[in-house]
Every structure is written in C-alpha cells, then in structure tokens.
Scaffold this motif. Sequence first.
Motif, PDB file in Angstrom:
ATOM      1  N   ILE A 109     -49.028 -22.650  19.335  1.00 28.71           N
ATOM      2  CA  ILE A 109     -47.641 -22.429  19.759  1.00 28.71           C
ATOM      3  C   ILE A 109     -46.812 -23.703  19.629  1.00 28.71           C
ATOM      4  O   ILE A 109     -45.601 -23.632  19.426  1.00 28.71           O
ATOM      5  N   THR A 110     -47.443 -24.872  19.731  1.00 24.33           N
ATOM      6  CA  THR A 110     -46.683 -26.114  19.614  1.00 24.33           C
ATOM      7  C   THR A 110     -46.124 -26.311  18.202  1.00 24.33           C
ATOM      8  O   THR A 110     -45.118 -26.990  18.026  1.00 24.33           O
ATOM      9  N   ASP A 111     -46.754 -25.721  17.211  1.00 19.65           N
ATOM     10  CA  ASP A 111     -46.267 -25.803  15.831  1.00 19.65           C
ATOM     11  C   ASP A 111     -45.542 -24.534  15.384  1.00 19.65           C
ATOM     12  O   ASP A 111     -45.087 -24.461  14.237  1.00 19.65           O
ATOM     13  N   HIS A 112     -45.421 -23.565  16.250  1.00 21.37           N
ATOM     14  CA  HIS A 112     -44.812 -22.286  15.894  1.00 21.37           C
ATOM     15  C   HIS A 112     -43.401 -22.462  15.348  1.00 21.37           C
ATOM     16  O   HIS A 112     -43.015 -21.795  14.394  1.00 21.37           O
ATOM     17  N   ARG A 113     -42.633 -23.360  15.931  1.00 17.36           N
ATOM     18  CA  ARG A 113     -41.247 -23.555  15.479  1.00 17.36           C
ATOM     19  C   ARG A 113     -41.202 -23.992  14.019  1.00 17.36           C
ATOM     20  O   ARG A 113     -40.316 -23.596  13.276  1.00 17.36           O
ATOM     21  N   TRP A 114     -42.169 -24.804  13.593  1.00  9.36           N
ATOM     22  CA  TRP A 114     -42.194 -25.258  12.208  1.00  9.36           C
ATOM     23  C   TRP A 114     -42.695 -24.157  11.279  1.00  9.36           C
ATOM     24  O   TRP A 114     -42.301 -24.103  10.106  1.00  9.36           O
ATOM     25  N   TYR A 115     -43.547 -23.268  11.782  1.00  7.26           N
ATOM     26  CA  TYR A 115     -43.947 -22.098  11.001  1.00  7.26           C
ATOM     27  C   TYR A 115     -42.734 -21.209  10.734  1.00  7.26           C
ATOM     28  O   TYR A 115     -42.580 -20.676   9.636  1.00  7.26           O
ATOM     29  N   VAL A 116     -41.895 -21.053  11.761  1.00  2.00           N
ATOM     30  CA  VAL A 116     -40.680 -20.249  11.595  1.00  2.00           C
ATOM     31  C   VAL A 116     -39.790 -20.861  10.519  1.00  2.00           C
ATOM     32  O   VAL A 116     -39.272 -20.147   9.652  1.00  2.00           O
ATOM     33  N   VAL A 117     -39.614 -22.175  10.546  1.00  3.01           N
ATOM     34  CA  VAL A 117     -38.789 -22.840   9.538  1.00  3.01           C
ATOM     35  C   VAL A 117     -39.388 -22.652   8.145  1.00  3.01           C
ATOM     36  O   VAL A 117     -38.671 -22.340   7.182  1.00  3.01           O
ATOM     37  N   ALA A 118     -40.691 -22.833   8.017  1.00  2.00           N
ATOM     38  CA  ALA A 118     -41.339 -22.704   6.711  1.00  2.00           C
ATOM     39  C   ALA A 118     -41.207 -21.292   6.151  1.00  2.00           C
ATOM     40  O   ALA A 118     -40.914 -21.115   4.956  1.00  2.00           O
ATOM     41  N   VAL A 119     -41.397 -20.301   6.986  1.00  6.15           N
ATOM     42  CA  VAL A 119     -41.302 -18.915   6.519  1.00  6.15           C
ATOM     43  C   VAL A 119     -39.845 -18.566   6.211  1.00  6.15           C
ATOM     44  O   VAL A 119     -39.569 -17.846   5.246  1.00  6.15           O
ATOM     45  N   THR A 120     -38.913 -19.087   6.984  1.00  8.22           N
ATOM     46  CA  THR A 120     -37.495 -18.834   6.729  1.00  8.22           C
ATOM     47  C   THR A 120     -37.061 -19.435   5.399  1.00  8.22           C
ATOM     48  O   THR A 120     -36.162 -18.908   4.742  1.00  8.22           O
ATOM     49  N   ALA A 121     -37.694 -20.519   4.968  1.00  7.68           N
ATOM     50  CA  ALA A 121     -37.348 -21.153   3.690  1.00  7.68           C
ATOM     51  C   ALA A 121     -37.624 -20.241   2.495  1.00  7.68           C
ATOM     52  O   ALA A 121     -37.057 -20.457   1.415  1.00  7.68           O
ATOM     53  N   ILE A 122     -38.446 -19.233   2.688  1.00  2.00           N
ATOM     54  CA  ILE A 122     -38.714 -18.281   1.600  1.00  2.00           C
ATOM     55  C   ILE A 122     -37.447 -17.515   1.234  1.00  2.00           C
ATOM     56  O   ILE A 122     -37.220 -17.200   0.056  1.00  2.00           O
ATOM     57  N   ILE A 123     -36.616 -17.226   2.216  1.00  2.00           N
ATOM     58  CA  ILE A 123     -35.427 -16.401   1.978  1.00  2.00           C
ATOM     59  C   ILE A 123     -34.459 -17.074   1.004  1.00  2.00           C
ATOM     60  O   ILE A 123     -34.097 -16.464  -0.018  1.00  2.00           O
ATOM     61  N   PRO A 124     -34.002 -18.318   1.254  1.00  2.00           N
ATOM     62  CA  PRO A 124     -33.094 -18.910   0.267  1.00  2.00           C
ATOM     63  C   PRO A 124     -33.761 -19.204  -1.079  1.00  2.00           C
ATOM     64  O   PRO A 124     -33.101 -19.161  -2.122  1.00  2.00           O
ATOM     65  N   ALA A 125     -35.063 -19.464  -1.065  1.00  2.95           N
ATOM     66  CA  ALA A 125     -35.767 -19.689  -2.337  1.00  2.95           C
ATOM     67  C   ALA A 125     -35.766 -18.423  -3.182  1.00  2.95           C
ATOM     68  O   ALA A 125     -35.476 -18.460  -4.388  1.00  2.95           O
ATOM     69  N   ALA A 126     -36.075 -17.294  -2.551  1.00  2.00           N
ATOM     70  CA  ALA A 126     -36.060 -16.022  -3.276  1.00  2.00           C
ATOM     71  C   ALA A 126     -34.643 -15.659  -3.703  1.00  2.00           C
ATOM     72  O   ALA A 126     -34.434 -15.148  -4.813  1.00  2.00           O
ATOM     73  N   ALA A 127     -33.676 -15.946  -2.843  1.00  2.00           N
ATOM     74  CA  ALA A 127     -32.283 -15.648  -3.189  1.00  2.00           C
ATOM     75  C   ALA A 127     -31.812 -16.512  -4.356  1.00  2.00           C
ATOM     76  O   ALA A 127     -31.051 -16.043  -5.214  1.00  2.00           O
ATOM     77  N   ALA A 128     -32.254 -17.766  -4.410  1.00  2.00           N
ATOM     78  CA  ALA A 128     -31.888 -18.634  -5.532  1.00  2.00           C
ATOM     79  C   ALA A 128     -32.494 -18.109  -6.836  1.00  2.00           C
ATOM     80  O   ALA A 128     -31.826 -18.110  -7.878  1.00  2.00           O
ATOM     81  N   LEU A 129     -33.745 -17.668  -6.778  1.00  2.00           N
ATOM     82  CA  LEU A 129     -34.369 -17.063  -7.958  1.00  2.00           C
ATOM     83  C   LEU A 129     -33.620 -15.802  -8.386  1.00  2.00           C
ATOM     84  O   LEU A 129     -33.411 -15.557  -9.584  1.00  2.00           O
ATOM     85  N   TYR A 130     -33.227 -15.004  -7.410  1.00  2.00           N
ATOM     86  CA  TYR A 130     -32.481 -13.783  -7.683  1.00  2.00           C
ATOM     87  C   TYR A 130     -31.144 -14.091  -8.321  1.00  2.00           C
ATOM     88  O   TYR A 130     -30.760 -13.480  -9.328  1.00  2.00           O
ATOM     89  N   ALA A 131     -30.428 -15.077  -7.769  1.00  5.17           N
ATOM     90  CA  ALA A 131     -29.130 -15.451  -8.318  1.00  5.17           C
ATOM     91  C   ALA A 131     -29.277 -15.988  -9.744  1.00  5.17           C
ATOM     92  O   ALA A 131     -28.474 -15.672 -10.628  1.00  5.17           O
ATOM     93  N   ARG A 132     -30.306 -16.787  -9.952  1.00  4.32           N
ATOM     94  CA  ARG A 132     -30.525 -17.337 -11.292  1.00  4.32           C
ATOM     95  C   ARG A 132     -30.832 -16.238 -12.302  1.00  4.32           C
ATOM     96  O   ARG A 132     -30.424 -16.306 -13.467  1.00  4.32           O
ATOM     97  N   SER A 133     -31.566 -15.225 -11.876  1.00  4.87           N
ATOM     98  CA  SER A 133     -31.951 -14.174 -12.812  1.00  4.87           C
ATOM     99  C   SER A 133     -30.821 -13.217 -13.156  1.00  4.87           C
ATOM    100  O   SER A 133     -30.831 -12.618 -14.229  1.00  4.87           O
ATOM    101  N   VAL A 134     -29.857 -13.062 -12.251  1.00 10.33           N
ATOM    102  CA  VAL A 134     -28.775 -12.102 -12.523  1.00 10.33           C
ATOM    103  C   VAL A 134     -27.506 -12.750 -13.046  1.00 10.33           C
ATOM    104  O   VAL A 134     -26.589 -12.047 -13.479  1.00 10.33           O
ATOM    105  N   LEU A 135     -27.443 -14.069 -13.019  1.00  5.87           N
ATOM    106  CA  LEU A 135     -26.245 -14.736 -13.529  1.00  5.87           C
ATOM    107  C   LEU A 135     -26.405 -15.157 -14.966  1.00  5.87           C
ATOM    108  O   LEU A 135     -27.385 -15.373 -15.513  1.00  5.87           O
TER     109      LEU A 135
END
Length: 135
Positions: A109-135
């Motif tokens: 639980i002491t590292d849970h906050r950093w797990y949340v940040v790491a997993v949240t980073a997937i969203i903009p990474a996937a969105a950047a790939l998506y934007a690159r593929s459709v533009l």
Amino acid sequence: MRTDQAAPALGILGCLAVVVTLALPYLVSTGWGSQLGRYYAAGPLGVGAVLFFALLGVVVFSAGARGRTDATTAAGISLALGVVALLVALLWAVSVSLQPLFGFPASWITDHRWYVVAVTAIIPAAAALYARSVL
C-alpha cells in the motif's frame, strides 16, 4: 494488427487497469473504508478525478474505435484527457499522506500511489499512438 485499431484497445485496457488499481485496496481488505477514504481524498483534487477521467476515457476510446466519433476528434480528446489524468495522478501521489494507512494488512500500500501513476501513464501513451495513427 493496425495501429489505429490497436491503440484505442490499449487505451481502453489502460483505463480499465486504472479502475482496477484504484479498487484494489478496497478488494484486498475490508474494514478500512474510512482510512482509505482519507487516503483517496488527499491532495487538492483527490484521486476521484483520475477515476472519472479513466471512465470517461473508456467512452472516448470506444467511440473513436467504433466509428461513432471522428477518429481524429476522439484521438485529440483522449490525448488531452490522458495528459490531465496523469497530471492529476502525479499531483495526488506527491501530496497524499500515508498516515491513515499505518497498520494496513498489505505492505504494498505504501507504493500504491506510484502504481496508480504508472498505470495512468498508459492512457496518454495509447492516446498519443492513436493520434499518430489517425493523423
């Protein structure tokens, strides 16, 4: 597989992973509801905003992938949404106090906050790939 199809799928999985990561402490132990509530509410916005953006991200990625929304619009919205979600998660992670969680039955639980940040980073990474593929 084409990137314009894989990127929204990765984005949806990333959003759902954020939801699961945020729910994990509640699922692991019962009786810690008030302490976890204070933990999640810490900081200027709390982590509820990240949960909201993740759930909204599922809708945006799905709409773009299924053709209900123009792909470039969905990619742009998902990119902005992902960046904001990541910034809010980082703000929460650096401002959260672990004091309410002393005695929690799981040591991760002491590292849970950093797990949340790491997993949240997937969203903009996937969105950047998506934007690159459709533009």
